[in-house]
Design an enzyme around this catalytic site. Sequence first.
Site, mmCIF file in Angstrom:
data_model
loop_
_atom_site.group_PDB
_atom_site.id
_atom_site.type_symbol
_atom_site.label_atom_id
_atom_site.label_comp_id
_atom_site.label_asym_id
_atom_site.label_seq_id
_atom_site.Cartn_x
_atom_site.Cartn_y
_atom_site.Cartn_z
ATOM 1 N N GLY A 50 0.842 -1.185 0.000
ATOM 2 C CA GLY A 50 0.000 0.000 0.000
ATOM 3 C C GLY A 50 0.874 1.230 0.000
ATOM 4 N N GLN A 64 2.733 10.224 1.633
ATOM 5 C CA GLN A 64 4.043 9.598 1.712
ATOM 6 C C GLN A 64 4.947 9.999 0.549
ATOM 7 O OE1 GLN A 64 2.247 5.477 2.495
ATOM 8 N NE2 GLN A 64 4.185 5.406 3.629
ATOM 9 N N CYS A 114 5.984 0.307 7.833
ATOM 10 C CA CYS A 114 5.591 1.492 7.068
ATOM 11 C C CYS A 114 6.770 1.913 6.193
ATOM 12 C CB CYS A 114 5.222 2.631 8.022
ATOM 13 S SG CYS A 114 4.631 4.108 7.170
ATOM 14 N N LEU A 115 6.470 2.229 4.940
ATOM 15 C CA LEU A 115 7.560 2.608 4.026
ATOM 16 C C LEU A 115 8.181 3.945 4.437
ATOM 17 C CD1 LEU A 115 5.964 1.444 0.672
ATOM 18 C CD2 LEU A 115 7.710 0.286 2.036
ATOM 19 N N HIS A 167 -4.505 1.251 7.430
ATOM 20 C CA HIS A 167 -3.185 1.865 7.590
ATOM 21 C C HIS A 167 -3.035 3.048 6.635
ATOM 22 C CE1 HIS A 167 1.355 1.575 8.132
ATOM 23 N NE2 HIS A 167 1.257 2.280 7.012
ATOM 24 N N GLU A 168 -3.534 2.870 5.381
ATOM 25 C CA GLU A 168 -3.396 3.946 4.380
ATOM 26 C C GLU A 168 -4.336 5.110 4.674
ATOM 27 O OE1 GLU A 168 -0.571 1.522 2.880
ATOM 28 O OE2 GLU A 168 -0.891 3.692 2.766
ATOM 29 N N HIS A 175 -2.915 7.335 7.128
ATOM 30 C CA HIS A 175 -1.945 8.279 6.554
ATOM 31 C C HIS A 175 -2.643 9.558 6.083
ATOM 32 C CE1 HIS A 175 2.047 6.485 6.503
ATOM 33 N NE2 HIS A 175 1.596 5.360 6.016
HETATM 34 O O1 K2U Z 1 1.680 2.732 3.965
HETATM 35 C C1 K2U Z 1 2.755 2.129 3.903
HETATM 36 O O2 K2U Z 1 3.786 2.533 4.464
HETATM 37 C C2 K2U Z 1 2.810 0.840 3.146
HETATM 38 C C3 K2U Z 1 2.812 -0.324 4.057
HETATM 39 C C4 K2U Z 1 1.352 -0.708 4.192
HETATM 40 C C5 K2U Z 1 1.043 -1.768 5.203
HETATM 41 C C6 K2U Z 1 1.608 -1.771 6.464
HETATM 42 C C7 K2U Z 1 1.260 -2.758 7.375
HETATM 43 C C8 K2U Z 1 0.333 -3.732 7.047
HETATM 44 C C9 K2U Z 1 -0.234 -3.707 5.789
HETATM 45 C C10 K2U Z 1 0.112 -2.732 4.885
HETATM 46 C C11 K2U Z 1 3.790 -1.272 3.391
HETATM 47 O O3 K2U Z 1 3.142 -2.159 2.584
HETATM 48 S S1 K2U Z 1 4.849 -2.037 4.568
HETATM 49 C C12 K2U Z 1 5.441 -3.411 3.797
HETATM 50 C C13 K2U Z 1 4.568 -4.605 3.944
HETATM 51 C C14 K2U Z 1 4.676 -5.589 3.005
HETATM 52 C C15 K2U Z 1 3.917 -6.740 3.118
HETATM 53 C C16 K2U Z 1 3.030 -6.907 4.175
HETATM 54 C C17 K2U Z 1 2.902 -5.901 5.106
HETATM 55 C C18 K2U Z 1 3.686 -4.742 4.996
HETATM 56 ZN ZN ZN Z 2 2.653 3.541 6.170
#
Ligand code: K2U
Ligand code: ZN
Length: 176
Positions: A49, A54, A98-99, A140-141, A144
């Site tokens: 996501g 971001q 979180c990225l 989560h998104e 944000h």
């Molecule tokens: O918003 C973001 O920073 C993207 C995150 C979203 C996310 C975080 C936690 C749980 C679900 C989604 C990135 O996808 S973090 C990387 C990731 C990859 C696979 C599974 C979970 C998180």
């Molecule tokens: Zn995030």
Amino acid sequence: MMAMSLRPILLHPDPRLKKVCEPVAEITPELRRLADDMLETMYEAPGVGLAAPQVGVLQRLLVMDCVKEEGAAPRPMVLFNPEVTWVSDETNVYEEGCLSIPEHYADVERPAEVRVTWLDPDGKLREEHFDGLWSTCVQHEIDHLEGKLFIDYLKPLKRQMITRKMQKMKRELARP
Ligand code: K2U
Ligand code: ZN
């Protein structure tokens, strides 16, 4: 069509990640291009996501693709002005990352299932019921878009430790 471009992902702490984002007034070609760039940036990270703040755009837009099965068809989704209209009583705990806060993970409890409405890139109103990783991700998104990070659910000491480590990492990244 011109090649898409990767967008730099803002790192916590950054004031732009704490802002409440503006609703999208009109779905323009520029915003559709941004959504495509966000999907490319997300896949490259990799992530499941990504929200517009971001990449420094304080508008209510998110992308996601939570298909994890190897070989399964990807399911890229673009949500403009998403709104949660129902949440389940049941919750589940997921170890989130979180990225914008790389290499830090923590357990976050959220409603297990949610119903979300949004405008798609054609401006069409959509509604879907999400569960599993899709549910965790869309919540989560949408957080944000409200300027909320997963570390805001942690105890203050743990949150401060992560913020201090990120400040150190950003100082080291900035050094010539
Ligand atoms: O918003 C973001 O920073 C993207 C995150 C979203 C996310 C975080 C936690 C749980 C679900 C989604 C990135 O996808 S973090 C990387 C990731 C990859 C696979 C599974 C979970 C998180
Ligand atoms: Zn995030």
